[in-house]
Design an enzyme around this catalytic site. Structure first.
Site, PDB file in Angstrom:
ATOM      1  N   ASP A 188       0.810  -1.215   0.000  1.00  0.00           N
ATOM      2  CA  ASP A 188       0.000   0.000   0.000  1.00  0.00           C
ATOM      3  C   ASP A 188       0.844   1.267   0.000  1.00  0.00           C
ATOM      4  O   ASP A 188       2.055   1.222   0.221  1.00  0.00           O
ATOM      5  CB  ASP A 188      -0.965   0.003   1.199  1.00  0.00           C
ATOM      6  CG  ASP A 188      -0.309  -0.501   2.489  1.00  0.00           C
ATOM      7  OD1 ASP A 188       0.926  -0.530   2.562  1.00  0.00           O
ATOM      8  OD2 ASP A 188      -1.044  -0.870   3.422  1.00  0.00           O
ATOM      9  N   ASN A 226      -7.538  -2.718  14.427  1.00  0.00           N
ATOM     10  CA  ASN A 226      -8.924  -3.079  14.100  1.00  0.00           C
ATOM     11  C   ASN A 226      -8.984  -4.308  13.191  1.00  0.00           C
ATOM     12  O   ASN A 226     -10.023  -4.613  12.630  1.00  0.00           O
ATOM     13  CB  ASN A 226      -9.645  -1.900  13.435  1.00  0.00           C
ATOM     14  CG  ASN A 226      -8.958  -1.453  12.140  1.00  0.00           C
ATOM     15  OD1 ASN A 226      -8.008  -2.087  11.686  1.00  0.00           O
ATOM     16  ND2 ASN A 226      -9.435  -0.367  11.565  1.00  0.00           N
ATOM     17  N   HIS A 247      -7.228  -4.684  10.368  1.00  0.00           N
ATOM     18  CA  HIS A 247      -7.009  -4.454   8.935  1.00  0.00           C
ATOM     19  C   HIS A 247      -5.728  -5.135   8.463  1.00  0.00           C
ATOM     20  O   HIS A 247      -4.793  -5.325   9.235  1.00  0.00           O
ATOM     21  CB  HIS A 247      -7.041  -2.961   8.574  1.00  0.00           C
ATOM     22  CG  HIS A 247      -5.865  -2.145   9.000  1.00  0.00           C
ATOM     23  ND1 HIS A 247      -5.986  -0.897   9.576  1.00  0.00           N
ATOM     24  CD2 HIS A 247      -4.526  -2.373   8.931  1.00  0.00           C
ATOM     25  CE1 HIS A 247      -4.787  -0.410   9.819  1.00  0.00           C
ATOM     26  NE2 HIS A 247      -3.875  -1.279   9.446  1.00  0.00           N
ATOM     27  N   GLU A 283      -9.737  -1.880   5.459  1.00  0.00           N
ATOM     28  CA  GLU A 283     -10.354  -1.570   6.739  1.00  0.00           C
ATOM     29  C   GLU A 283     -11.610  -2.428   6.953  1.00  0.00           C
ATOM     30  O   GLU A 283     -12.157  -2.969   5.986  1.00  0.00           O
ATOM     31  CB  GLU A 283     -10.751  -0.093   6.770  1.00  0.00           C
ATOM     32  CG  GLU A 283      -9.582   0.876   6.606  1.00  0.00           C
ATOM     33  CD  GLU A 283      -8.706   1.003   7.842  1.00  0.00           C
ATOM     34  OE1 GLU A 283      -8.766   0.119   8.738  1.00  0.00           O
ATOM     35  OE2 GLU A 283      -7.951   1.969   7.940  1.00  0.00           O
TER      36      GLU A 283
HETATM   37  C1  F6R Z   1       1.489  -1.418   6.163  1.00  0.00           C
HETATM   38  C2  F6R Z   1       0.177  -2.024   6.253  1.00  0.00           C
HETATM   39  C3  F6R Z   1      -0.619  -2.010   7.503  1.00  0.00           C
HETATM   40  C4  F6R Z   1       0.204  -2.290   8.751  1.00  0.00           C
HETATM   41  C5  F6R Z   1      -0.672  -2.190   9.996  1.00  0.00           C
HETATM   42  C6  F6R Z   1       0.139  -2.380  11.270  1.00  0.00           C
HETATM   43  O1  F6R Z   1       2.033  -1.568   4.855  1.00  0.00           O
HETATM   44  O2  F6R Z   1      -0.294  -2.505   5.284  1.00  0.00           O
HETATM   45  O3  F6R Z   1      -1.645  -2.966   7.402  1.00  0.00           O
HETATM   46  O4  F6R Z   1       0.772  -3.566   8.664  1.00  0.00           O
HETATM   47  O5  F6R Z   1      -1.295  -0.945  10.035  1.00  0.00           O
HETATM   48  O6  F6R Z   1       0.976  -1.277  11.425  1.00  0.00           O
HETATM   49  P1  F6R Z   1       2.123  -1.308  12.532  1.00  0.00           P
HETATM   50  O7  F6R Z   1       3.093  -2.346  12.114  1.00  0.00           O
HETATM   51  O8  F6R Z   1       2.737   0.073  12.468  1.00  0.00           O
HETATM   52  O9  F6R Z   1       1.466  -1.621  13.825  1.00  0.00           O
END
Ligand code: F6R
Length: 244
Positions: A67, A136, A138, A143
């Protein structure tokens, strides 16, 4: 889902890096799906170290990131492109032209996402997809929703995600509200998936992912339907699962 429960972040990172390293050694032309955020930083640190020690050769590797924020340029220090350069690409011998991340500056979301899907197809699909998980549930920037998304698309970030990401920005208003992300279908079509989960703030998401119903309300639950997922979680992230 093959699950490893580890003591802490470092153990998770080392084990994850060794799985990625095994993939790189077994197939030096692998297509790796990569993630950003706090979770994989330690994993990339080990991969850099092993490259410096001459163990890992990235010259034939291709990477496709999950992403990118929409409306942010590659040069912006908060872009996921910049994150990948800082944490991995500039430290290893990967060919920069073999590293792909959706272009956040392009406004034509439909074309950006279609081209990204086509590119993944042309590269022969993702061999190993690295994932973190949001509080959450995701994955990528998929989301909670009332349906599983199929392909790459543009998303409006959940308020809780913007809240979690604001630690990286100077001002709360700088946090992007939209992002381009691979869809759940794109992620699920990877040959193998490596999910990393660390910290007590992920304990509820972990509990839902493992014990709850499979639902787009908790996108990571879909991973239970994939035939080849390895999950590495630390004890704090597993605390709720274990106490049930
Ligand atoms: C990042 C991504 C997100 C993160 C998630 C956890 O490329 O796709 O899904 O893996 O938001 O973020 P952290 O690792 O910062 O807790």
């Amino acid at each position: 889902m093959k699950t490893y429960i580890v003591k802490d972040y470092d153990e998770m990172s080392k084990k994850a890096a060794s799985i990625l390293a095994a993939q790189i050694v077994a197939d030096p032309e692998s297509v790796l799906g990569l993630a950003t955020g706090s979770t994989p930083v330690g994993t990339y640190r080990y991969l850099r170290k092993w490259h410096e020690e001459g163990v890992l050769d990235f010259s034939g590797i291709c990477t496709m990131n999950l992403d990118e924020y929409r409306g942010i340029s590659k040069e912006n220090s908060q872009s996921y492109y910049h994150f990948m350069v800082e944490n991995l690409f500039s430290h290893v011998n990967i060919k920069r032209e073999n590293t792909y991340i959706p272009d956040g500056t392009r406004k034509d979301s439909g074309a950006v996402c279609r081209e990204y899907e086509d590119l993944i197809q042309r590269k022969g699909g993702i061999d190993l997809q690295l994932l973190g998980i949001g509080r959450n549930g995701h994955i990528g920037f998929n989301e909670p929703s009332d349906c599983f998304t199929e392909k790459s698309h543009c998303v409006s970030l959940a308020r809780s995600t913007m809240e979690a990401n604001k630690r990286f920005f100077e001002k709360a208003e700088d946090v992007p509200k939209e992002a381009y992300t691979m869809g759940i279908g794109t992620i699920m079509s990877a040959e193998k998936i490596l999910l990393l989960v660390c910290g007590s703030d992920k304990a509820e998401a972990m509990y839902q992912t493992i014990c709850g119903p499979i639902t787009p309300e908790v996108p990571a639950t879909v991973l239970r339907l994939h035939k080849n997922v390895i999950m590495i979680a630390d004890e704090a992230a597993m605390s709720k699962v274990k106490s049930e």
